[in-house]
Write a protein that holds these residues in place. Structure first.
Motif, mmCIF file in Angstrom:
data_model
loop_
_atom_site.group_PDB
_atom_site.id
_atom_site.type_symbol
_atom_site.label_atom_id
_atom_site.label_comp_id
_atom_site.label_asym_id
_atom_site.label_seq_id
_atom_site.Cartn_x
_atom_site.Cartn_y
_atom_site.Cartn_z
ATOM 1 N N PRO A 90 31.133 26.985 18.706
ATOM 2 C CA PRO A 90 31.759 26.940 17.372
ATOM 3 C C PRO A 90 31.109 27.904 16.391
ATOM 4 C CG PRO A 90 31.393 24.720 18.211
ATOM 5 C CD PRO A 90 30.650 25.644 19.116
ATOM 6 N N SER A 91 29.790 28.081 16.506
ATOM 7 C CA SER A 91 29.081 28.990 15.595
ATOM 8 C C SER A 91 29.422 30.444 15.884
ATOM 9 C CB SER A 91 27.564 28.771 15.712
ATOM 10 O OG SER A 91 27.221 27.447 15.378
ATOM 11 N N TYR A 92 29.509 30.799 17.163
ATOM 12 C CA TYR A 92 29.891 32.169 17.515
ATOM 13 C C TYR A 92 31.311 32.469 17.031
ATOM 14 C CZ TYR A 92 25.826 32.119 20.656
ATOM 15 O OH TYR A 92 24.564 32.031 21.172
ATOM 16 N N ARG A 93 32.206 31.523 17.219
ATOM 17 C CA ARG A 93 33.594 31.737 16.786
ATOM 18 C C ARG A 93 33.659 31.901 15.262
ATOM 19 N NH1 ARG A 93 37.764 30.775 20.142
ATOM 20 N NH2 ARG A 93 39.072 30.017 18.427
ATOM 21 N N GLY A 119 34.701 35.288 12.852
ATOM 22 C CA GLY A 119 35.775 35.188 11.872
ATOM 23 C C GLY A 119 37.040 34.570 12.409
ATOM 24 N N LEU A 120 36.947 33.840 13.517
ATOM 25 C CA LEU A 120 38.118 33.207 14.099
ATOM 26 C C LEU A 120 38.513 31.964 13.312
ATOM 27 C CD1 LEU A 120 37.030 33.551 17.820
ATOM 28 C CD2 LEU A 120 39.040 34.650 16.808
ATOM 29 N N SER A 121 39.795 31.826 13.030
ATOM 30 C CA SER A 121 40.297 30.637 12.359
ATOM 31 C C SER A 121 40.466 29.510 13.362
ATOM 32 C CB SER A 121 41.652 30.940 11.698
ATOM 33 O OG SER A 121 41.545 32.005 10.795
ATOM 34 N N PRO A 122 40.493 28.253 12.896
ATOM 35 C CA PRO A 122 40.752 27.140 13.817
ATOM 36 C C PRO A 122 42.082 27.346 14.546
ATOM 37 C CG PRO A 122 39.984 26.318 11.701
ATOM 38 C CD PRO A 122 40.208 27.794 11.527
ATOM 39 N N GLY A 123 42.042 27.230 15.866
ATOM 40 C CA GLY A 123 43.247 27.410 16.665
ATOM 41 C C GLY A 123 43.535 28.845 17.059
ATOM 42 N N GLN A 124 42.855 29.811 16.438
ATOM 43 C CA GLN A 124 43.075 31.211 16.803
ATOM 44 C C GLN A 124 42.425 31.499 18.151
ATOM 45 O OE1 GLN A 124 41.490 34.151 13.987
ATOM 46 N NE2 GLN A 124 43.559 34.991 13.857
ATOM 47 N N ARG A 156 43.283 50.860 15.973
ATOM 48 C CA ARG A 156 44.202 50.723 14.837
ATOM 49 C C ARG A 156 45.043 49.457 14.965
ATOM 50 N NH1 ARG A 156 44.931 56.298 15.699
ATOM 51 N NH2 ARG A 156 46.881 55.892 16.823
ATOM 52 N N ALA A 157 45.316 49.058 16.201
ATOM 53 C CA ALA A 157 46.106 47.850 16.439
ATOM 54 C C ALA A 157 45.286 46.570 16.321
ATOM 55 C CB ALA A 157 46.758 47.921 17.818
ATOM 56 N N GLY A 158 44.008 46.700 15.957
ATOM 57 C CA GLY A 158 43.188 45.521 15.694
ATOM 58 C C GLY A 158 42.226 45.132 16.789
ATOM 59 N N VAL A 159 42.110 45.917 17.867
ATOM 60 C CA VAL A 159 41.180 45.587 18.944
ATOM 61 C C VAL A 159 39.752 45.894 18.495
ATOM 62 C CG1 VAL A 159 40.441 46.122 21.303
ATOM 63 C CG2 VAL A 159 42.887 46.000 20.739
ATOM 64 N N THR A 160 38.860 44.932 18.668
ATOM 65 C CA THR A 160 37.448 45.123 18.341
ATOM 66 C C THR A 160 36.710 45.670 19.557
ATOM 67 O OG1 THR A 160 37.459 43.316 16.726
ATOM 68 C CG2 THR A 160 35.317 43.970 17.625
ATOM 69 N N ILE A 161 35.967 46.758 19.349
ATOM 70 C CA ILE A 161 35.129 47.334 20.399
ATOM 71 C C ILE A 161 33.707 47.389 19.844
ATOM 72 C CG2 ILE A 161 34.796 49.248 22.008
ATOM 73 C CD1 ILE A 161 37.713 50.015 21.521
ATOM 74 N N PRO A 162 32.873 46.406 20.148
ATOM 75 C CA PRO A 162 31.542 46.334 19.532
ATOM 76 C C PRO A 162 30.668 47.521 19.912
ATOM 77 C CG PRO A 162 32.140 44.255 20.610
ATOM 78 C CD PRO A 162 33.126 45.284 21.052
ATOM 79 N N LYS A 163 29.815 47.923 18.977
ATOM 80 C CA LYS A 163 28.842 48.975 19.267
ATOM 81 C C LYS A 163 27.724 48.449 20.170
ATOM 82 C CE LYS A 163 29.665 51.511 14.972
ATOM 83 N NZ LYS A 163 29.060 52.017 13.720
ATOM 84 N N ASP A 164 27.422 47.168 20.032
ATOM 85 C CA ASP A 164 26.382 46.536 20.846
ATOM 86 C C ASP A 164 26.922 46.300 22.257
ATOM 87 O OD1 ASP A 164 24.376 45.045 21.986
ATOM 88 O OD2 ASP A 164 24.480 43.388 20.544
ATOM 89 N N VAL A 165 26.297 46.931 23.251
ATOM 90 C CA VAL A 165 26.794 46.814 24.625
ATOM 91 C C VAL A 165 26.609 45.406 25.181
ATOM 92 C CG1 VAL A 165 26.450 49.255 25.127
ATOM 93 C CG2 VAL A 165 24.604 47.627 25.594
ATOM 94 N N ASP A 166 25.785 44.588 24.529
ATOM 95 C CA ASP A 166 25.574 43.217 24.999
ATOM 96 C C ASP A 166 26.418 42.191 24.244
ATOM 97 O OD1 ASP A 166 23.661 43.857 26.962
ATOM 98 O OD2 ASP A 166 22.078 43.967 25.465
ATOM 99 N N ALA A 167 27.284 42.650 23.338
ATOM 100 C CA ALA A 167 28.082 41.720 22.535
ATOM 101 C C ALA A 167 29.059 40.919 23.379
ATOM 102 C CB ALA A 167 28.831 42.485 21.446
ATOM 103 N N PRO A 176 21.878 35.636 20.157
ATOM 104 C CA PRO A 176 21.989 35.780 18.700
ATOM 105 C C PRO A 176 23.441 35.741 18.242
ATOM 106 C CG PRO A 176 21.536 37.899 19.715
ATOM 107 C CD PRO A 176 21.410 36.873 20.809
ATOM 108 N N MET A 177 23.631 35.472 16.951
ATOM 109 C CA MET A 177 24.980 35.428 16.386
ATOM 110 C C MET A 177 25.601 36.829 16.362
ATOM 111 S SD MET A 177 25.981 32.414 15.548
ATOM 112 C CE MET A 177 25.030 31.286 16.572
ATOM 113 N N PRO A 178 26.905 36.933 16.524
ATOM 114 C CA PRO A 178 27.582 38.234 16.362
ATOM 115 C C PRO A 178 27.290 38.811 14.983
ATOM 116 C CG PRO A 178 29.078 36.615 17.298
ATOM 117 C CD PRO A 178 27.849 35.862 16.885
ATOM 118 N N SER A 179 27.068 40.110 14.925
ATOM 119 C CA SER A 179 26.679 40.736 13.658
ATOM 120 C C SER A 179 27.870 41.056 12.771
ATOM 121 C CB SER A 179 25.892 42.025 13.929
ATOM 122 O OG SER A 179 26.665 42.931 14.701
#
Length: 381
Positions: free
Chosen positions: A9-12, A16-21, A83-94, A212-215
Motif C-alpha cells: 500500500p505504501s509503494y502504491r 501516486g496510484l488511486s484506490p482501484g487504479q 508521451r502516452a503516459g508510460v513511466t520509464i524510471p531512471k533507476d534500473v532497480d525501480a 526503499p520508497m519510489p522516488s
C-alpha cells in the motif's frame, strides 16, 4: 522483495496510484526474442488502448537494452510511449517496488516475470521463446503455462480478464523452485563471505531490509482524448486515453474531446485541440485570454492558480472556477467542453457535478467568477 510485500500500500501511494487504479508493469529482457525486440509496438498499443484513469503503465527494461543501443536511441524509441503516459524510471532497480505494487505484469522469458509470478502477481506473456531457455528450467515451465497476449486483439479486455481470473497460487508448483531456502539469503551469503575472507562472522543476526520508497510518482499523459457522456442532474461519465491514440486509427466516438497540455505538445494536437491546459500561475486569467487568441480553433483554456483552484475560460470571456479533490479537477476541462459543444453558455456550467471515472464517483464544484469580452489580440506571426 519478499520482505517488502507488506509495504505494497505504501509503494502504491508513493507511485501516486488511486484506490482501484491498476498498475501494469511491462518487463522486457534484451535481445531479438525479448518483448521489445519481438513485439516493438506493444508498449505503445497498451498505452493507447488502456484508459489511463483506470490503468498506469511502467516499463521495466533490462539494462543491456540501453547499454547496447545508447540512452539517446532508447529515448527516441520510447518517446511516443512516454508521451502516452508510460513511466520509464531512471533507476534500473525501480522494477522491484513496481512489481510489488503491480496488478499485472506483461512479460517475456526474462527473470522479472518469473519473480512476479513467485510473488503471486498476475502474469501474461507477450513472447515466450522456450527455445531460448533450458527446457528443464522453472522459467521454461512458466513459459509453457502462463497465458499469451493477443497483440492484435483487445488489450484492455485481455488485461482485465487476467487480473479478474488470477489465482495467486496458480504458479506455485513452478515458482517453488525459485529457491530452496526462502528468506535465508542474508545469513547464507554473509556466512559464505566471512568464510571466504577467513574472518569471524558478526554475532548479530543478518537482517533482511525492505526496499526503499519510489522516488517519483507515475506519469500521466499531458495531452489526451476524453470521451464524455452526460447524464441527468449534473452527472457525467468520462473515459480518458492518451492523445497518441490519434495516430492509431482507432475509432473516435462522438462526444470525444482533445485536451492538450502545454508540456511537449505536438503541433497537430494544438491545431485540433478543443481545450488547452496550462501550468499553475498567478496570472491564470490573462493566460487563458492570450492562449485562446493564439489558438482560434480551441473553445476553452484551463489552468490552476498557485493555490490549486482551477480556472476555465471560453471565447466569450466567461471565467469559472472548479474546486474539489486536486487530482480530480482536471476532469472538469473535458466536461466543460462537452457543455459548450451542446450550445450552452459556460455561465450555466456552474454547480456541483458528479463525475463517474474509472468506477469512482468524483465530486467537483464549479462557480462563475467573471464575464467580459474576449481579448481580440492576434498572435505574433
Amino acid at each position: 522483495m519478499r520482505a517488502s510485500r507488506a509495504l505494497r500500500p505504501s509503494y502504491r501511494q508513493a507511485f501516486g496510484l488511486s484506490p482501484g487504479q491498476k498498475l501494469v508493469v511491462v518487463s522486457s529482457t534484451w535481445g531479438p526474442e525479448s518483448l521489445l525486440g519481438a513485439a516493438p509496438g506493444l508498449l505503445l498499443r497498451l498505452a493507447e488502448q488502456l484508459p489511463f484513469d483506470e490503468f498506469r503503465i511502467l516499463l521495466a527494461p533490462h539494462p543491456n537494452i540501453v547499454a547496447g543501443h545508447s540512452s539517446w536511441q532508447f529515448g527516441e524509441y520510447t518517446a511516443a510511449a512516454r508521451r502516452a503516459g508510460v513511466t520509464i524510471p531512471k533507476d534500473v532497480d525501480a522494477w522491484r517496488t513496481a512489481i510489488i505494487a503491480a496488478d499485472i505484469v506483461v512479460g517475456d522469458h526474462g527473470s522479472v516475470p518469473f519473480y512476479s509470478a513467485a510473488l503471486g502477481i498476475p502474469l501474461i506473456l507477450a513472447t515466450a521463446p522456450v527455445e531460448s531457455v533450458d527446457p528443464r528450467s522453472p522459467i521454461a515451465k512458466l513459459l509453457d503455462t502462463a497465458p499469451r497476449i493477443d497483440i492484435r486483439g483487445d488489450l484492455a479486455t485481455q488485461i482485465r480478464d487476467v487480473i479478474i481470473d488470477h489465482d495467486p497460487d496458480r504458479y506455485s508448483p513452478i515458482t517453488t523452485f525459485t529457491t530452496s531456502e526462502p528468506d535465508a539469503s542474508p545469513a547464507n551469503l554473509r556466512s559464505l563471505m566471512y568464510r571466504t575472507m577467513k574472518f569471524p562472522e558478526p554475532a548479530e543476526p543478518a537482517e533482511l531490509s525492505a526496499l526503499p520508497m519510489p522516488s517519483q510518482p507515475l506519469h500521466a499523459p499531458h495531452s489526451y482524448l476524453a470521451v464524455v457522456r452526460s447524464g441527468r442532474n449534473r452527472t457525467a461519465s468520462i473515459i480518458r486515453y492518451p492523445a497518441e491514440r490519434l495516430r492509431s486509427g482507432y475509432e473516435t466516438p462522438r462526444g470525444t474531446y482533445i485536451v492538450v497540455g502545454t508540456t511537449e505538445p505536438r503541433r497537430r494536437w494544438m491545431q485540433l485541440a478543443d481545450a488547452v491546459v496550462g501550468d499553475p500561475s498567478s496570472q491564470t486569467t490573462a493566460w487563458i485570454a492570450e492562449t485562446l487568441a493564439a489558438l482560434p480553433g480551441s473553445m476553452l483554456a484551463a489552468a490552476p492558480d498557485e493555490a490549486g483552484v482551477w480556472y476555465l475560460g471560453d471565447r466569450t470571456g466567461t471565467i469559472v472556477t472548479a474546486t474539489g479533490d486536486a487530482c480530480h479537477l482536471p476532469l472538469v476541462t473535458p466536461l466543460a467542453c462537452h457543455h459548450l459543444a451542446q450550445s450552452r453558455p459556460l455561465s450555466e456550467f456552474a454547480g456541483e457535478w458528479e463525475i463517474d471515472c474509472a468506477d469512482r464517483i468524483l465530486v467537483v464544484t464549479v462557480r462563475t467568477v467573471g464575464h467580459g469580452s474576449f481579448a481580440s489580440a492576434q498572435p505574433d506571426l
